[in-house]
Design a protein around this motif. Structure first.
Motif, PDB file in Angstrom:
ATOM      1  N   GLU A 133      -1.603  14.785   0.628  1.00 19.16           N
ATOM      2  CA  GLU A 133      -1.474  13.430   1.070  1.00 19.16           C
ATOM      3  C   GLU A 133      -2.628  12.705   1.893  1.00 19.16           C
ATOM      4  OE1 GLU A 133       2.118  13.100   3.190  1.00 19.16           O
ATOM      5  OE2 GLU A 133       3.295  14.327   1.948  1.00 19.16           O
TER       6      GLU A 133
ATOM      7  N   TRP C  61       4.238   8.157  -2.404  1.00 19.43           N
ATOM      8  CA  TRP C  61       4.997   6.830  -2.113  1.00 19.43           C
ATOM      9  C   TRP C  61       4.019   5.869  -1.912  1.00 19.43           C
ATOM     10  CZ3 TRP C  61       5.843  11.874   0.489  1.00 19.43           C
ATOM     11  CH2 TRP C  61       7.050  12.360   0.276  1.00 19.43           C
ATOM     12  N   ALA C  62       3.458   5.266  -2.931  1.00 21.61           N
ATOM     13  CA  ALA C  62       2.745   4.099  -3.094  1.00 21.61           C
ATOM     14  C   ALA C  62       2.751   3.553  -4.305  1.00 21.61           C
ATOM     15  CB  ALA C  62       1.296   4.588  -3.040  1.00 21.61           C
ATOM     16  N   TRP C  63       2.543   2.173  -4.382  1.00 17.87           N
ATOM     17  CA  TRP C  63       2.626   1.465  -5.510  1.00 17.87           C
ATOM     18  C   TRP C  63       1.167   1.151  -5.845  1.00 17.87           C
ATOM     19  CZ3 TRP C  63       6.540   0.507  -8.144  1.00 17.87           C
ATOM     20  CH2 TRP C  63       7.895   0.656  -7.595  1.00 17.87           C
ATOM     21  N   THR C  77      -3.887  -0.344  -4.116  1.00 12.90           N
ATOM     22  CA  THR C  77      -2.610   0.429  -3.554  1.00 12.90           C
ATOM     23  C   THR C  77      -1.972  -0.247  -2.479  1.00 12.90           C
ATOM     24  OG1 THR C  77      -3.773   2.565  -3.726  1.00 12.90           O
ATOM     25  CG2 THR C  77      -1.822   2.626  -2.547  1.00 12.90           C
ATOM     26  N   ASP C  78      -0.487  -0.385  -2.751  1.00  7.81           N
ATOM     27  CA  ASP C  78       0.185  -1.159  -1.962  1.00  7.81           C
ATOM     28  C   ASP C  78       0.033  -2.497  -1.696  1.00  7.81           C
ATOM     29  OD1 ASP C  78       2.328   0.932  -1.643  1.00  7.81           O
ATOM     30  OD2 ASP C  78       1.435   1.698  -0.088  1.00  7.81           O
ATOM     31  N   GLU C 150       7.909   3.842   3.529  1.00 11.42           N
ATOM     32  CA  GLU C 150       6.447   3.260   3.468  1.00 11.42           C
ATOM     33  C   GLU C 150       5.800   2.938   2.267  1.00 11.42           C
ATOM     34  OE1 GLU C 150       3.970   6.606   5.355  1.00 11.42           O
ATOM     35  OE2 GLU C 150       4.665   5.658   7.281  1.00 11.42           O
ATOM     36  N   MET C 151       6.715   3.003   1.422  1.00 12.75           N
ATOM     37  CA  MET C 151       6.387   2.481   0.017  1.00 12.75           C
ATOM     38  C   MET C 151       6.614   1.067  -0.198  1.00 12.75           C
ATOM     39  SD  MET C 151       7.476   4.435  -3.532  1.00 12.75           S
ATOM     40  CE  MET C 151       6.924   3.755  -5.231  1.00 12.75           C
ATOM     41  N   GLY C 153       4.273  -2.973   0.362  1.00 11.49           N
ATOM     42  CA  GLY C 153       3.083  -3.757   0.685  1.00 11.49           C
ATOM     43  C   GLY C 153       3.132  -5.165   0.571  1.00 11.49           C
TER      44      GLY C 153
END
Lengths: 210, 560, 159
Positions: A133, C61-63, C77-78, C150-151, C153
């Protein structure tokens, strides 16, 4: 009369049972495992994007890389299997412990214990860990938590200004609009790139391992 | 210790256990035969109903309900367990709401998964243990008198179904799962705190057991409604509650197999992920589709029996018959096939495409018609009355109809494709179904519990003042909570999150205020229950709700 | 009895009229060029021409937003920056991050009425044109695990 009293106690017992069951289930559910070892271990089979080696010398005055700067900040790409080698330097007991966050925490994962880092000067002990992570981690020694403590930064961008030497060795293409570019995808597997950041007096401030 | 000695010891211990078990079974059989003989002599079909009716202290909220196997006792079991689970899941709900007081997690900081576990447990327990459980409880408790059932059969089977169902609910609680009530794979297959929780497999087993329990109970209740009715109760004169239960259970049996099969496939995927992981041509969406074929009807399963109960409760407070019996039956029946056609509106943004989207949205408009007929019937029944007695059960009914209208309108709005894209996955949806679940499911269940209170507590009255507080706080709290969600959701506040953008804090805090008010309100119910059980019996242990064929005289409208 | 049926019929007709009008509006709005719904990408439903393709990948957990142009591949990212009044096609999919599986996510940009599931093993496309400049929020609205919240942005639209 006895019959009636018994009944009313039974009735009140229903309310008490409800309250007890609420308390019981709440305690049970709130004590659920939230993370395994402070979120540091994931039991699944993680993808490994590459391997890298880091060697640290354990000295009560601070971690160092062969008498270099004390407590270097380690820059590690995401999903890399890191093989830590710890070399005993002063014959005192040490541990290699990591936790999430920029400071020492109670939710830790000890990679090497005092037993593994034997108090024999020059003894090498090995441990591997994959940072899966992104974020800031702390690596430290639980015996000397004030002196032997440094930071691990995972998947942080080695922005162009900090790399002053070996950057030309890798054909990295940095896209400027990308805050969190995954450098790991641009590096060949099984590579070891060391970068050093120097201040104006040409003293090495930070060593990055990529 | 060698293996032989171990084997010897285990077999000796096992033989003792078997001897003890056999002795207990022998004693049980002796008592049972004795009871059967006594019941036979008194012209009772089964011993349980004889003992429940003839022996003092065996009715009402007591442990004997867990031993006797007549329908009333089984109804009491379901009612008692559903109340317990209501309080457990309600506490979870209040705590998870309070944890959202700040945009970044504070109460569960660095332990955000606790919020996810609480939400999951809250939703699963509320739907399956409270909504379905209380509906089954009231059905088992009320239907034998409503239908003048002569032979109360299949008590043993109903009893087994109850225990399987209860164990399933306990398994759900023990699993501490943090999947959602819809178990979407591949997340449900991720057995660690980052996914669905290490024990999610137990939640799948528990859910399957709940389904098996409900399926067995459904068949026995359908049997009771169709075959065991008294001679003078023809199908066309059945109380509307019986119709509601009948349609609900048929709907259940028609749609549950999809989910049961999907759960088995999901369980198989724990060992050999071939069905729902999205690799090698499999698709997680196929699970979602199987789930919603069941998951949409369940929202009607949670309200149809309560719709039927409203038809039974209103005449007790107005002294007038239901406005139109036939349209009531028609509307409840029409809801059954239509609700099976609209499940796709839960997945409009998953790539179904425009054609399917239009089909499911148009069907969702059609499903509004029977609800509109039903609501009209309620309002017309109350309209034609000269006088309505407004005590707590009636207030719950009126509040339920009011909440249902708001929930229904928000439901119609979100079934438009354009608005669905805006509100799907946000708190708007949460607000929509909490209007209905708090107003209809919970409110009507409490209304019915207040009406059968003297029977539940073997001849005690409930405290009017506490009951009024219970109603007021529940109604105000659920309205405040749901309206905060609905407005915030329309502006894009996502649901199922343990932290949120700071711009949504005001809506979250409104909802927290509402949630805490609801929580305090339920304490009044608990206090009322304990208080009246500690008092001496002061009235006859019969209730007006069960006396379905007699309308109260105009002078004494209503009653508890 | 007769009046009862009359009242009820009137009510049902009224409700039906409202619902038919609503259903009509529903169908009418979907034909507007500004509206698209997430569609599974197949051979018969290709990506629309004359749009800029943004590949959106959800992971735990990210776009990740990826675009390709003459200078190569650009991933953010995000967060993503778009140009106002320019038509974009988002190709939304789910990838396996550092965890066990690729799971279902749901891309949601509330201020532009854009929503599309990110499903493992399937690409969903959605076309939209940002018509306002500013900063807007991006969220994941399908529960996807521990740090689902947290995902999220920001979408920046520039002139």
């Amino acid at each position: 009369m006895v019959e009636k009293e018994k009944k009313s106690i039974r009735g009140a017992a229903y309310g008490i049972i409800i309250i007890l069951l609420i308390a019981l289930s709440l305690t049970f559910v709130l004590s659920a495992p939230t993370q395994t070892a402070g979120g540091l271990t994931d039991p699944s089979n993680l993808p490994v994007k590459g391997y890298m080696n880091i060697t640290l010398w354990a000295d009560a005055a601070g971690w160092d890389t062969n008498h270099g700067p004390v407590n270097p900040t380690l820059y590690i790409p995401l999903d890399y299997m890191v093989n830590f080698t710890v070399i005993e330097e002063d014959g005192l007991p040490h541990t290699l412990t990591i936790n999430k966050g920029p400071k020492e925490d109670s939710a830790t994962l000890t990679l090497l214990t005092t037993g593994q880092i034997t108090q024999i000067i020059g003894h090498k002990s090995h441990a591997s860990y994959e940072f899966f992570e992104p974020g800031v981690y702390t690596y430290w020694c639980t015996v000397h938590p004030t002196t032997m403590v440094g930071q691990v930064i995972v998947n942080s961008t080695a922005s162009n200004s900090t790399a002053n030497s070996s950057a030309s060795l890798c054909n990295c293409v940095h896209s400027n609009n990308n805050e969190f570019n995954k450098i790991s995808s641009l590096l060949p597997l099984q590579s070891l790139v060391e970068m050093a950041k120097a201040n104006i007096n040409n003293q090495v401030m930070t060593t990055m391992v990529l | 210790m060698s293996a032989t000695i171990l084997l010897l010891e285990v077999s000796i211990i096992l033989s003792f256990v078997f001897v003890i078990l056999f002795f207990m079974y022998y004693k049980y059989l002796t008592v049972k035969t004795e009871m059967d003989n006594i019941a036979d002599e008194n012209n009772y079909y089964d011993s349980s109903s004889y003992f429940r009716e003839k022996r003092k202290g065996t009715g009402a909220l007591s442990t004997s309900a867990f031993v006797l196997t007549d329908s009333k006792s089984i109804g009491l079991r379901y009612l008692m367990t559903s109340l317990v689970f209501f309080f457990i899941a309600g506490t979870f709900g209040v705590i998870m709401r309070v944890s959202l007081i700040e945009p970044t997690p504070t109460l569960f900081a660095h332990r955000e998964v606790l919020y996810d576990i609480l939400t999951t447990e809250h939703s699963i327990l509320m739907i399956y243990m409270w909504a379905v459980g209380s509906a089954f409880g009231l059905a088992y408790y009320l239907l034998p008198t409503f239908l003048k059932v002569k032979n109360d059969r299949y008590g043993n089977i109903s009893s087994w179904a109850y225990w399987i169902y209860l164990l399933g609910g306990v398994f759900i609680l023990l699993s501490r799962t943090s999947t959602r009530w819809y178990y979407y794979p591949p997340l449900a297959l991720q057995l660690n705190p980052y996914g669905a929780g290490a024990m999610n497999w137990l939640a799948v087993i528990g859910m399957e057991m709940i389904f098996i329990g409900i399926a067995i109970a459904s068949i026995t209740v359908i049997r009771m409604i169709i075959f065991d009715r008294g001679q003078d109760v023809p199908m066309t004169k059945m109380p509307l509650f019986a119709w509601g239960v009948l349609f609900t259970l048929i709907m259940f049996l028609a749609s549950a197999p999809f989910m049961m099969a999907a759960l088995v496939m999901l369980f198989y995927d724990f060992f050999n992920p071939i069905f729902f992981t999205g690799v090698n041509g499999s698709s997680p969406i196929s699970f979602a589709e199987l789930f919603w074929v069941w998951g949409h009807p369940i929202v009607y399963i949670a309200i149809l029996p309560q719709f039927g109960l409203i038809y039974e409760i209103i005449p007790k407070f107005t002294g007038k018959k239901v406005f139109s019996y036939s349209s009531g039956v028609f509307a409840l029946g029409l809801l059954m096939p239509l609700s099976e056609l609209v499940w796709g509106h839960h997945l409009l943004n998953s790539g179904l495409g425009l054609a399917w989207g239009l089909f499911f949205t148009t069907a969702s408009f059609a499903v509004t018609v029977p609800s509109a007929i039903t609501v009209f019937n309620y309002i017309a029944t109350m309209w034609s009355a000269e006088k309505i007695r407004l005590t707590v059960p009636m207030l719950f009914v009126i509040n339920g109809i009011f909440d249902f209208i708001i929930g229904g309108i928000t439901g119609v709005m979100q079934s438009m494709l354009v608005i669905n894209e805006e509100v799907h996955g946000t708190y708007w949806v949460t607000g929509h179904f909490h209007f209905i679940f708090m107003g209809i499911t919970t409110g009507i269940a409490f209304a019915a519990i207040y009406m059968i209170w003297p029977s539940l507590t073997s001849g005690r009255k409930y405290d009017q003042r506490l009951a009024n507080w219970h109603f007021t706080l529940t109604a105000i709290g659920s309205f405040v909570m749901s309206i905060g969600w609905t407005v915030g959701g329309f502006l894009g506040m996502p649901r199922y999150v343990s932290g949120y953008f700071a711009r949504f804090q005001v809506y979250q805090d409104i909802a927290i205020a509402g949630g805490v008010i609801i929580g305090i309100g339920q304490l009044f119910f608990l206090a009322n229950l304990i208080k009246s059980l500690l008092e001496e019996p002061s009235t006859s242990p019969s209730n007006v709700l069960e006396d379905v064929y007699k309308l109260p005289s105009p002078g004494a409208v209503g009653g508890e | 009895m007769n009046s009862k049926i009359k009242v009820e019929a009137l009510w049902i007709i009224g409700v039906l009229i409202v619902l038919v009008v609503a259903a009509g509006i529903n169908i009418y709005t979907t034909e507007s060029p500004n509206f698209t719904v997430a569609t599974k990408e197949t051979a018969s439903t290709p990506i629309p021409k004359n749009t800029t393709v943004v590949y959106v990948q959800g992971e735990q957990w990210a776009w990740l937003f990826t675009t390709y142009n003459s200078t190569g591949k650009h991933t953010t990212t995000d967060g993503v920056t778009l140009v106002v009044n320019h038509t974009y096609t988002f190709v939304v999919s789910s990838i396996k991050g550092s965890h066990q599986f690729a799971v279902i996510h749901d891309l949601y940009i509330p201020q532009f009425d854009v929503q599309a599931y990110a499903v493992p093993g399937q690409n969903n496309t959605i076309t939209f044109t940002p018509i306002h400049t500013g900063t807007f929020i991006i969220e994941c609205v399908e529960y996807c695990g521990y740090l689902h919240y947290e995902m999220r942005g920001y979408l920046t639209v520039v002139a």
